[in-house]
Design a protein around this motif. Sequence first.
Motif, PDB file in Angstrom:
ATOM      1  N   TRP A 278       8.459   0.719  -2.890  1.00  0.00           N
ATOM      2  CA  TRP A 278       7.417   1.532  -2.273  1.00  0.00           C
ATOM      3  C   TRP A 278       7.439   2.944  -2.851  1.00  0.00           C
ATOM      4  N   LEU A 279       8.634   3.511  -3.011  1.00  0.00           N
ATOM      5  CA  LEU A 279       8.728   4.871  -3.546  1.00  0.00           C
ATOM      6  C   LEU A 279       8.200   4.948  -4.980  1.00  0.00           C
ATOM      7  N   VAL A 280       8.544   3.952  -5.795  1.00  0.00           N
ATOM      8  CA  VAL A 280       8.042   3.918  -7.176  1.00  0.00           C
ATOM      9  C   VAL A 280       6.523   3.796  -7.173  1.00  0.00           C
TER      10      VAL A 280
ATOM     11  N   ILE B 250       4.398   4.723  -4.841  1.00  0.00           N
ATOM     12  CA  ILE B 250       3.789   5.967  -4.360  1.00  0.00           C
ATOM     13  C   ILE B 250       3.827   7.030  -5.450  1.00  0.00           C
ATOM     14  N   LEU B 251       4.923   7.106  -6.183  1.00  0.00           N
ATOM     15  CA  LEU B 251       5.055   8.133  -7.210  1.00  0.00           C
ATOM     16  C   LEU B 251       4.244   7.831  -8.473  1.00  0.00           C
ATOM     17  N   LEU B 252       4.147   6.564  -8.853  1.00  0.00           N
ATOM     18  CA  LEU B 252       3.394   6.215 -10.062  1.00  0.00           C
ATOM     19  C   LEU B 252       1.886   6.189  -9.826  1.00  0.00           C
ATOM     20  N   PHE B 253       1.477   5.729  -8.668  1.00  0.00           N
ATOM     21  CA  PHE B 253       0.054   5.622  -8.332  1.00  0.00           C
ATOM     22  C   PHE B 253      -0.175   6.367  -7.020  1.00  0.00           C
TER      23      PHE B 253
ATOM     24  N   ALA C  76      -1.934   5.018  -0.134  1.00  0.00           N
ATOM     25  CA  ALA C  76      -2.804   4.284   0.791  1.00  0.00           C
ATOM     26  C   ALA C  76      -2.188   2.925   1.128  1.00  0.00           C
ATOM     27  N   ALA C  77      -1.624   2.251   0.124  1.00  0.00           N
ATOM     28  CA  ALA C  77      -0.978   0.958   0.375  1.00  0.00           C
ATOM     29  C   ALA C  77       0.209   1.128   1.320  1.00  0.00           C
ATOM     30  N   TRP C  78       0.972   2.193   1.141  1.00  0.00           N
ATOM     31  CA  TRP C  78       2.106   2.458   2.032  1.00  0.00           C
ATOM     32  C   TRP C  78       1.631   2.629   3.469  1.00  0.00           C
ATOM     33  N   LEU C  79       0.586   3.440   3.664  1.00  0.00           N
ATOM     34  CA  LEU C  79       0.103   3.701   5.022  1.00  0.00           C
ATOM     35  C   LEU C  79      -0.466   2.455   5.686  1.00  0.00           C
ATOM     36  N   ILE C  80      -1.076   1.576   4.893  1.00  0.00           N
ATOM     37  CA  ILE C  80      -1.703   0.386   5.464  1.00  0.00           C
ATOM     38  C   ILE C  80      -0.726  -0.779   5.576  1.00  0.00           C
ATOM     39  N   ALA C  81       0.076  -1.015   4.526  1.00  0.00           N
ATOM     40  CA  ALA C  81       0.869  -2.250   4.480  1.00  0.00           C
ATOM     41  C   ALA C  81       2.378  -2.044   4.550  1.00  0.00           C
ATOM     42  N   GLY C  82       2.886  -0.845   4.366  1.00  0.00           N
ATOM     43  CA  GLY C  82       4.321  -0.660   4.291  1.00  0.00           C
ATOM     44  C   GLY C  82       4.979  -0.095   5.528  1.00  0.00           C
TER      45      GLY C  82
ATOM     46  N   CYS D 269       3.591  10.799   1.973  1.00  0.00           N
ATOM     47  CA  CYS D 269       3.924   9.378   1.886  1.00  0.00           C
ATOM     48  C   CYS D 269       5.373   9.172   1.438  1.00  0.00           C
ATOM     49  N   VAL D 270       5.828   9.968   0.484  1.00  0.00           N
ATOM     50  CA  VAL D 270       7.207   9.830   0.013  1.00  0.00           C
ATOM     51  C   VAL D 270       8.187  10.185   1.136  1.00  0.00           C
ATOM     52  N   VAL D 271       7.953  11.282   1.830  1.00  0.00           N
ATOM     53  CA  VAL D 271       8.842  11.688   2.923  1.00  0.00           C
ATOM     54  C   VAL D 271       8.821  10.647   4.038  1.00  0.00           C
ATOM     55  N   ASP D 272       7.639  10.122   4.355  1.00  0.00           N
ATOM     56  CA  ASP D 272       7.532   9.098   5.389  1.00  0.00           C
ATOM     57  C   ASP D 272       8.293   7.838   4.987  1.00  0.00           C
TER      58      ASP D 272
END
Length: 90
Positions: A37-39, A41-44, A50-56, A17-20
């Motif tokens: 988004w990066l914060v 993904i890294l914190l949670f 999952a939020a990145w893949l669906i909404a970001g 997710c971070v690389v994407d």
Amino acid sequence: MGKVIGAIALLAFSIYCVVDAVQTDDDQIRGLPKPLWLVMILLFPLVGGAAWLIAGRPVSILETLLGPRQPRVERGPMGPDDDPDFLKGL
């Protein structure tokens, strides 16, 4: 052993997710700015990823799996009583 496999899977998911997110152009990201988004993904890792893949992402993972959403097509009148032009002529 199961905890180790789960931890490795979560780490691999987070790295993906971070690389994407890093490789995605800023103007294509939906929802939040890239640094947020990066914060997230890294914190949670699980929820943020999952939020990145669906909404970001520019194309949601759901759109990839289920196909693109069809635009809502506005239909014309179904019968004469639904047609305003017909009703004006009565």
